[in-house]
Scaffold this motif. Structure first.
Motif, PDB file in Angstrom:
ATOM      1  N   ILE A  87      11.454  10.032   6.416  1.00  0.00           N
ATOM      2  CA  ILE A  87      10.488   9.329   7.266  1.00  0.00           C
ATOM      3  C   ILE A  87       9.616  10.319   8.028  1.00  0.00           C
ATOM      4  O   ILE A  87       8.421  10.089   8.232  1.00  0.00           O
ATOM      5  CB  ILE A  87      11.229   8.377   8.224  1.00  0.00           C
ATOM      6  N   GLN A  91       4.016   9.072   5.503  1.00  0.00           N
ATOM      7  CA  GLN A  91       3.229   8.107   6.257  1.00  0.00           C
ATOM      8  C   GLN A  91       3.844   6.717   6.124  1.00  0.00           C
ATOM      9  O   GLN A  91       4.496   6.411   5.133  1.00  0.00           O
ATOM     10  CB  GLN A  91       1.781   8.082   5.751  1.00  0.00           C
ATOM     11  N   LYS A  92       3.612   5.892   7.123  1.00  0.00           N
ATOM     12  CA  LYS A  92       4.181   4.550   7.130  1.00  0.00           C
ATOM     13  C   LYS A  92       3.638   3.747   5.951  1.00  0.00           C
ATOM     14  O   LYS A  92       2.431   3.569   5.804  1.00  0.00           O
ATOM     15  CB  LYS A  92       3.837   3.848   8.447  1.00  0.00           C
ATOM     16  N   LEU A  98       7.692  -0.128   1.774  1.00  0.00           N
ATOM     17  CA  LEU A  98       8.873   0.025   2.615  1.00  0.00           C
ATOM     18  C   LEU A  98      10.121  -0.475   1.902  1.00  0.00           C
ATOM     19  O   LEU A  98      11.186   0.151   1.963  1.00  0.00           O
ATOM     20  CB  LEU A  98       8.671  -0.736   3.927  1.00  0.00           C
ATOM     21  N   THR A 143       9.585  -2.483  11.894  1.00  0.00           N
ATOM     22  CA  THR A 143       8.220  -1.948  11.887  1.00  0.00           C
ATOM     23  C   THR A 143       7.363  -2.489  13.027  1.00  0.00           C
ATOM     24  O   THR A 143       6.200  -2.132  13.131  1.00  0.00           O
ATOM     25  CB  THR A 143       7.526  -2.281  10.553  1.00  0.00           C
ATOM     26  N   TRP A 210       7.173   7.299  11.817  1.00  0.00           N
ATOM     27  CA  TRP A 210       6.676   7.848  10.559  1.00  0.00           C
ATOM     28  C   TRP A 210       5.674   8.962  10.834  1.00  0.00           C
ATOM     29  O   TRP A 210       5.053   9.021  11.892  1.00  0.00           O
ATOM     30  CB  TRP A 210       6.017   6.752   9.729  1.00  0.00           C
TER      31      TRP A 210
END
Length: 358
Positions: A87, A91-92, A98, A143, A210
């Motif tokens: 993580i 990047q998210k 995910l 999130t 992230w």
């Protein structure tokens, strides 16, 4: 102290093995090493060394299925550590990304759940306590407030509440039978409360952080041979299959046609003058005698219910919907009873004895 050092040593060995499986090397994995020495990762290793060792030690003394599910729990925690390292380098992702990123952890958790299925084991409470509590590791999927799950700290606590019912059964059952089982149950609880809860509270109270500058995609960490595909996933994504790929039906199809800019009536047949009812030779508007007779002679629908002749609640005789019955008899009527007649036609009712009212 020795158990803690041994746990950290085993964790380091597991990490080296994971690097070798990925084809990397210790010297060539500078980014991984930097993330692995991050304070939050070091704290996670300390957390595992302080709490997981007790569970593993008790599980080894018990053996069998309890040891097997304990090893799965160890595998899940090691996988979570690997994901936390990743993580920091990723990047998210979007929701679908995910779910794919967390797939290795999900597979391990589902492996624990699969041990509770099928024929009920003598150690069912141990298996359920371990499997249900392992869902606490899903805090890593948080999130934001709109993601549909509780915040990380609350999620860990709620997951343990699901498992505590079975954990308490272990404590009651083995209180005076086997201290190893009692130790295992107590250590399992402390692994999550306060162990994992306090770790999350200190480092990730608002969820994983992230990377803002790293590459957009990163391969999920390698895992041991995955089990058969689980029936369900803890991390699912409804958006992984775009709705645009499915043909629209009903009103959605209508609006799609309107928004396309094409003439909506282009596919309709045009009604000519000779097709209109007023201009058709076979439609004069006069009802024939035979048609009229067929309509009037059709039997009317009867709304009458089923025929009844019964004593209700010992006080009231009910006679309903009797048609053409000439031999109706009430032969046991007294002065405290009444007779109610409704919907009868062309029938004869004989009441023997006295009655209160009709």
């Amino acid at each position: 102290m020795e158990e803690r050092l041994m746990a950290r040593l085993e964790s380091a060995v597991a990490r080296l093995e994971a690097l070798s499986l990925r084809g990397g090397s210790v010297a060539g994995s500078g980014g991984d090493d930097a993330s692995a020495t991050d304070p939050s990762i070091v704290a996670f290793e300390d957390f595992m060394g302080a709490y997981l060792g007790r569970v593993s030690s008790a599980g080894e003394k018990i053996g069998g299925q309890v040891l097997a599910v304990t090893k799965i729990l160890e595998q899940a925690l090691n996988m979570q550590k690997e994901l936390l390292i990743k993580i920091k380098q990723t990047q998210k992702p979007d929701l679908a990304g995910l779910a794919e990123f967390l797939k290795p952890l999900n597979e391990v958790i589902m492996k624990a759940n699969s041990m509770t299925e099928g024929r009920r084991s003598d150690f069912f409470n141990h298996l359920k306590a371990a499997a249900d509590s392992s869902t606490a590791l899903a805090w890593i999927a948080y999130t934001g407030k709109d993601c549909g799950m509780s915040m990380p700290i609350a999620h860990v606590e709620e997951s343990w509440q699901m498992a505590e019912f079975y954990n308490n059964k272990i404590l009651v059952e083995y209180k005076s039978k086997d201290p190893n089982h009692v130790e295992w149950a107590k250590a399992l609880k402390e692994l999550y409360l306060p162990g994992l809860r306090d770790y999350v509270k200190s480092h990730y109270p608002l969820g994983p952080v992230w990377s803002a500058t790293a590459k957009a995609k990163a391969a999920a960490p390698s895992a041991p041979a995955p089990p058969p595909p689980p029936p369900a996933s803890l991390f699912t994504s409804e958006s992984s299959s775009p709705s645009s790929s499915k043909p629209k039906v009903g009103m959605a199809a209508v609006f799609q046609e309107i928004s396309s800019g094409k003439p909506v009536t282009s596919g309709l047949r045009k009604v000519t003058d000779n097709m209109k009812t007023k201009n058709r030779a076979d439609r004069t508007g006069v009802v024939g005698a035979s048609e009229k007779e067929s309509r009037t002679s059709s039997p009317s629908f009867s709304k009458a219910g089923p025929p009844k002749l019964e004593l209700q609640m010992g006080r009231k005789w009910v006679v309903e919907n009797q048609i053409g019955r000439k031999n109706l008899v009430i032969d046991d009527c007294d002065a405290k009873q009444s007779v109610y007649i409704f919907g009868c036609k062309d029938s004869v009712l004989q009441v023997q004895g006295n009655f209160y009212t009709l």
